[in-house]
Design an enzyme around this catalytic site. Structure first.
Site, PDB file in Angstrom:
ATOM      1  CB  ALA A  98       5.583   5.988  -2.792  1.00 13.60           C
ATOM      2  N   GLY A 157       0.808  -1.217   0.000  1.00 13.28           N
ATOM      3  CA  GLY A 157       0.000   0.000   0.000  1.00 13.28           C
ATOM      4  C   GLY A 157       0.837   1.261   0.000  1.00 13.28           C
ATOM      5  CB  CYS A 158       3.789   2.265   1.976  1.00 12.34           C
ATOM      6  SG  CYS A 158       2.942   2.171   3.575  1.00 12.34           S
ATOM      7  CB  THR A 159       5.077   0.407  -2.978  1.00 15.04           C
ATOM      8  OG1 THR A 159       6.072  -0.006  -2.025  1.00 15.04           O
ATOM      9  CG2 THR A 159       5.716   0.519  -4.355  1.00 15.04           C
TER      10      THR A 159
END
Length: 190
Positions: free
Chosen positions: A82, A77-79
């Protein structure tokens, strides 16, 4: 079906671990409301793999800051988030806004993440220990040094303009962009 004590014990440990993860994963509510003053901070950060010191008050001299907190670099999710911010960063820059992501990862991790996931478009800061995460009440309830997925748009000289809190990475860029565009439109009317 008969369970051996070791298997039963292993199952209980696994269930307890899952329950703990579910509790930790419960989102925090952003305590900094729209209009609230933001604390200033300085953190080690990286953009395009190059380390530098990011200071909120210095960035605010250039215009609004999109300060987004995320749980862990290189997680799925963080990728995704980003990548979305990296695609939108040129438009944020055109509106005079600075984008910076913050997690409690190390500077070395952020240097890699700034190249691979952020594509050299914006900075990510290392908040090891979660001091800034705590100041912005952006941590998980049971793990306050680990960032929840919360995006703040901060207007100069340091007031919360907008907040978007959701574990879903989709929606953060759109909410931040709408807030920056509305801010920019108000500036043109002054």
């Amino acid at each position: 079906m008969h369970h051996t004590p070791a298997l039963s014990s292993t199952r209980h440990v696994a269930l307890a671990a899952l329950a703990a993860c579910a509790l930790i994963a419960g989102p925090a509510q952003a305590a900094l409301a729209v209009g609230a003053a933001t604390p200033d901070f300085t953190l080690d950060a990286a953009v395009g793999g190059k380390a530098f010191r990011f200071t909120l008050s210095e960035a605010l001299r250039q215009g609004p800051v999109v300060l987004y907190f995320y749980p862990k670099s290189f997680t799925s999710g963080c990728t995704v988030e980003a990548h979305q911010f990296s695609e939108a960063t040129p438009k944020f820059k055109a509106l005079g806004a600075t984008v910076v992501g913050v997690s409690n990862d190390s500077l070395a991790t952020q240097q890699r993440f700034s190249v691979e996931a952020c594509r050299g478009q914006f900075a990510v800061a290392a908040d090891e220990g979660g001091k800034v995460i705590k100041q912005f009440d952006a941590g998980f309830t049971l793990a306050p040094s680990v960032a929840d997925r919360i995006s703040y748009v901060i207007e100069p000289p340091g007031r919360v303009l907008a907040v978007h809190a959701s574990m879903d990475p989709d929606g953060h860029v759109g909410a931040a962009m709408a807030a920056v565009q509305a801010w920019q439109a108000r500036q043109g009317k002054r």
